[in-house]
Design a protein around this motif. Structure first.
Motif, PDB file in Angstrom:
ATOM      1  N   PHE A   1      -3.266  -9.091   2.222  1.00  0.00           N
ATOM      2  CA  PHE A   1      -3.128  -7.816   2.926  1.00  0.00           C
ATOM      3  C   PHE A   1      -4.307  -7.624   3.868  1.00  0.00           C
ATOM      4  O   PHE A   1      -5.459  -7.808   3.471  1.00  0.00           O
ATOM      5  CB  PHE A   1      -3.077  -6.675   1.900  1.00  0.00           C
ATOM      6  CG  PHE A   1      -2.782  -5.320   2.488  1.00  0.00           C
ATOM      7  CD1 PHE A   1      -1.866  -5.165   3.507  1.00  0.00           C
ATOM      8  CD2 PHE A   1      -3.426  -4.192   1.996  1.00  0.00           C
ATOM      9  CE1 PHE A   1      -1.589  -3.918   4.036  1.00  0.00           C
ATOM     10  CE2 PHE A   1      -3.155  -2.939   2.512  1.00  0.00           C
ATOM     11  CZ  PHE A   1      -2.230  -2.798   3.541  1.00  0.00           C
TER      12      PHE A   1
ATOM     13  N   LEU B   1      -6.208  -4.882   6.439  1.00  0.00           N
ATOM     14  CA  LEU B   1      -6.383  -3.519   6.935  1.00  0.00           C
ATOM     15  C   LEU B   1      -7.299  -3.619   8.149  1.00  0.00           C
ATOM     16  O   LEU B   1      -8.501  -3.876   8.013  1.00  0.00           O
ATOM     17  CB  LEU B   1      -6.996  -2.598   5.873  1.00  0.00           C
ATOM     18  CG  LEU B   1      -6.070  -2.214   4.717  1.00  0.00           C
ATOM     19  CD1 LEU B   1      -6.252  -3.180   3.556  1.00  0.00           C
ATOM     20  CD2 LEU B   1      -6.361  -0.785   4.247  1.00  0.00           C
TER      21      LEU B   1
ATOM     22  N   ILE C   1      -3.207   6.825  -4.480  1.00  0.00           N
ATOM     23  CA  ILE C   1      -3.234   5.631  -3.641  1.00  0.00           C
ATOM     24  C   ILE C   1      -3.030   4.416  -4.534  1.00  0.00           C
ATOM     25  O   ILE C   1      -3.710   4.258  -5.549  1.00  0.00           O
ATOM     26  CB  ILE C   1      -4.568   5.489  -2.883  1.00  0.00           C
ATOM     27  CG1 ILE C   1      -4.804   6.698  -1.974  1.00  0.00           C
ATOM     28  CG2 ILE C   1      -4.587   4.202  -2.060  1.00  0.00           C
ATOM     29  CD1 ILE C   1      -6.157   6.679  -1.289  1.00  0.00           C
ATOM     30  N   THR C   2      -2.088   3.572  -4.141  1.00  0.00           N
ATOM     31  CA  THR C   2      -1.853   2.321  -4.849  1.00  0.00           C
ATOM     32  C   THR C   2      -1.949   1.174  -3.857  1.00  0.00           C
ATOM     33  O   THR C   2      -1.217   1.146  -2.866  1.00  0.00           O
ATOM     34  CB  THR C   2      -0.464   2.296  -5.517  1.00  0.00           C
ATOM     35  OG1 THR C   2      -0.336   3.421  -6.383  1.00  0.00           O
ATOM     36  CG2 THR C   2      -0.294   1.030  -6.333  1.00  0.00           C
ATOM     37  N   LEU C   3      -2.875   0.273  -4.100  1.00  0.00           N
ATOM     38  CA  LEU C   3      -3.082  -0.889  -3.231  1.00  0.00           C
ATOM     39  C   LEU C   3      -2.853  -2.152  -4.055  1.00  0.00           C
ATOM     40  O   LEU C   3      -3.540  -2.374  -5.048  1.00  0.00           O
ATOM     41  CB  LEU C   3      -4.502  -0.873  -2.660  1.00  0.00           C
ATOM     42  CG  LEU C   3      -4.924  -2.035  -1.768  1.00  0.00           C
ATOM     43  CD1 LEU C   3      -3.968  -2.209  -0.597  1.00  0.00           C
ATOM     44  CD2 LEU C   3      -6.348  -1.820  -1.252  1.00  0.00           C
TER      45      LEU C   3
ATOM     46  N   PRO D   1      -7.442   2.097  -5.992  1.00  0.00           N
ATOM     47  CA  PRO D   1      -8.604   1.428  -5.391  1.00  0.00           C
ATOM     48  C   PRO D   1      -9.755   1.204  -6.367  1.00  0.00           C
ATOM     49  O   PRO D   1     -10.404   0.150  -6.330  1.00  0.00           O
ATOM     50  CB  PRO D   1      -9.001   2.382  -4.260  1.00  0.00           C
ATOM     51  CG  PRO D   1      -7.723   3.046  -3.873  1.00  0.00           C
ATOM     52  CD  PRO D   1      -6.961   3.212  -5.151  1.00  0.00           C
TER      53      PRO D   1
ATOM     54  N   LYS E   1       3.360   4.463   3.662  1.00  0.00           N
ATOM     55  CA  LYS E   1       3.619   3.277   2.852  1.00  0.00           C
ATOM     56  C   LYS E   1       3.655   2.042   3.737  1.00  0.00           C
ATOM     57  O   LYS E   1       4.196   2.075   4.838  1.00  0.00           O
ATOM     58  CB  LYS E   1       4.960   3.435   2.120  1.00  0.00           C
ATOM     59  CG  LYS E   1       5.254   2.366   1.087  1.00  0.00           C
ATOM     60  CD  LYS E   1       6.532   2.716   0.331  1.00  0.00           C
ATOM     61  CE  LYS E   1       6.811   1.729  -0.793  1.00  0.00           C
ATOM     62  NZ  LYS E   1       8.040   2.094  -1.553  1.00  0.00           N
TER      63      LYS E   1
ATOM     64  N   ALA F   1      -8.115   4.300   1.323  1.00  0.00           N
ATOM     65  CA  ALA F   1      -7.272   3.242   0.768  1.00  0.00           C
ATOM     66  C   ALA F   1      -8.113   2.128   0.144  1.00  0.00           C
ATOM     67  O   ALA F   1      -7.710   1.511  -0.843  1.00  0.00           O
ATOM     68  CB  ALA F   1      -6.359   2.675   1.850  1.00  0.00           C
TER      69      ALA F   1
ATOM     70  N   ILE G   1      -7.897  -9.159   0.092  1.00  0.00           N
ATOM     71  CA  ILE G   1      -7.784  -8.156   1.152  1.00  0.00           C
ATOM     72  C   ILE G   1      -8.710  -8.543   2.298  1.00  0.00           C
ATOM     73  O   ILE G   1      -9.884  -8.831   2.091  1.00  0.00           O
ATOM     74  CB  ILE G   1      -8.171  -6.755   0.626  1.00  0.00           C
ATOM     75  CG1 ILE G   1      -7.315  -6.380  -0.586  1.00  0.00           C
ATOM     76  CG2 ILE G   1      -8.019  -5.711   1.724  1.00  0.00           C
ATOM     77  CD1 ILE G   1      -7.783  -5.125  -1.297  1.00  0.00           C
TER      78      ILE G   1
ATOM     79  N   LEU H   1       0.858  -1.188   0.000  1.00  0.00           N
ATOM     80  CA  LEU H   1       0.000   0.000   0.000  1.00  0.00           C
ATOM     81  C   LEU H   1       0.889   1.230   0.000  1.00  0.00           C
ATOM     82  O   LEU H   1       1.809   1.340   0.812  1.00  0.00           O
ATOM     83  CB  LEU H   1      -0.901   0.016   1.229  1.00  0.00           C
ATOM     84  CG  LEU H   1      -1.708   1.311   1.464  1.00  0.00           C
ATOM     85  CD1 LEU H   1      -2.724   1.537   0.341  1.00  0.00           C
ATOM     86  CD2 LEU H   1      -2.399   1.279   2.816  1.00  0.00           C
ATOM     87  N   GLU H   2       0.610   2.142  -0.921  1.00  0.00           N
ATOM     88  CA  GLU H   2       1.363   3.393  -0.972  1.00  0.00           C
ATOM     89  C   GLU H   2       0.395   4.554  -1.136  1.00  0.00           C
ATOM     90  O   GLU H   2      -0.438   4.565  -2.050  1.00  0.00           O
ATOM     91  CB  GLU H   2       2.377   3.367  -2.119  1.00  0.00           C
ATOM     92  CG  GLU H   2       3.327   4.549  -2.111  1.00  0.00           C
ATOM     93  CD  GLU H   2       4.524   4.357  -3.018  1.00  0.00           C
ATOM     94  OE1 GLU H   2       5.320   5.303  -3.147  1.00  0.00           O
ATOM     95  OE2 GLU H   2       4.671   3.261  -3.592  1.00  0.00           O
ATOM     96  N   ILE H   3       0.487   5.516  -0.227  1.00  0.00           N
ATOM     97  CA  ILE H   3      -0.370   6.705  -0.245  1.00  0.00           C
ATOM     98  C   ILE H   3       0.526   7.924  -0.355  1.00  0.00           C
ATOM     99  O   ILE H   3       1.404   8.143   0.488  1.00  0.00           O
ATOM    100  CB  ILE H   3      -1.214   6.787   1.048  1.00  0.00           C
ATOM    101  CG1 ILE H   3      -2.113   5.556   1.186  1.00  0.00           C
ATOM    102  CG2 ILE H   3      -2.058   8.061   1.057  1.00  0.00           C
ATOM    103  CD1 ILE H   3      -2.873   5.495   2.514  1.00  0.00           C
TER     104      ILE H   3
END
Length: 283
Positions: free
Chosen positions: A146, A148, A56-58, A63, A21, A45, A74, A2-4
């Motif tokens: 992943f 969350l 945002i990259t998940l 998303p 991240k 996210a 997820i 995950l990158e924000i």
């Protein structure tokens, strides 16, 4: 994983501005007081809310680009989400099987027995802690890559919390490519679980540090007025006035122990770091 980058979400009286991240193979903690922006970050996210700007990259995708097979990888627990109270746990098993191709029914039922989650009782009759356990058990039993987890241990007693934390450790040990993003108000949970941690305050990330560094290098200096006046402030992160003088948060506690032997320098804890960074004057 995950990158924000530069996420901005504006509300009438609150603005979230977040960059963070979660690396593959890591457990990352997100902490902050109520209303700091943790849940908003989670929802953004997951694509559950729109946002004003940022990226945002998940799992390598935005998303909105996630397909059903991506979403099945997820596992999620959100504070305000859950199953209908008019269902029994045994009723959600076929639902989970339909939603998640890799849902492990036998493992789920085994974990329900282990954690004392009754399968023949209406969910509306569950305690807050029982509902929390159920959400985590669902999240870890469909081979997600992943997780969350927003306040996953809310309402749990000490023994139940430790059981859930051990379950998360086992989840990570099963596959080195898995990752977790977790928030919690109980700092001791995160101290023994996370690889790194982000601290969010009033919508801004004000600290990112590896957990080992926080516990092994951060410290709390207790100085009177005279001692504080002579103190080298280069490695002081935050200061708080007290009745006896000053509390000072440092990320170089050994430096101050060696150079100021007459001043008390305590080992840092996550609680103290959070308190000093959000309630003290940051330098």
């Amino acid at each position: 994983m995950l990158e924000i980058n530069g996420l901005v979400k504006k509300y009438k009286d609150f603005i979230l501005n977040c960059t963070m991240k979660v690396e593959r193979g890591c457990i990352t903690g997100l902490v902050g007081e109520n209303g700091a922006g943790k849940s908003t970050t989670f929802k953004a996210a997951l694509g559950l809310i729109s946002y004003d700007s940022g990226d945002i990259t998940l799992m390598g995708k935005e998303p909105s680009e996630l397909k059903e097979e991506d979403k099945s990888r997820i596992g999620v627990t959100l504070a305000e989400s859950g199953f209908s109270g008019y269902l029994k746990v045994k009723d959600i098993i076929p639902v989970m099987s339909a939603m998640y191709p890799e849902f492990d029914r036998s493992r789920f039922e085994s974990l329900c027995r282990k954690f004392g989650v009754p399968q023949d009782k209406y969910i509306k009759e569950f305690s807050t802690g029982m509902k929390a356990k159920l959400k985590v058990l669902v999240a870890v039993t469909h081979s997600a890559d992943f997780l969350l987890l927003d306040e996953p241990t809310t309402g749990l007693d000490v023994m139940a919390r430790e059981g859930i934390l051990n379950l998360l450790r086992e989840y990570m040990e099963e596959d080195e490519n898995r990752s977790i993003l977790i928030s919690s108000h109980i700092s001791t949970d995160l101290e023994g679980l996370c690889d790194d941690l982000y601290l969010i305050h009033e919508g801004q990330i004000i600290l990112h540090e590896e957990m080992d560094t926080l516990l092994n290098e951060y410290g709390l200096i207790k100085a009177d007025d005279v001692q504080y006046g002579k103190l080298d402030k280069e490695h002081i992160l935050s200061v708080r006035r007290t009745t006896y003088g000053y509390d000072c948060l440092t990320d170089q506690r050994q430096y101050y122990r060696e150079n100021y032997p007459d001043i008390v320098v305590e080992n840092g804890s996550l609680d103290e770091v959070i308190t000093m960074m959000t309630g003290g004057k940051r330098l």
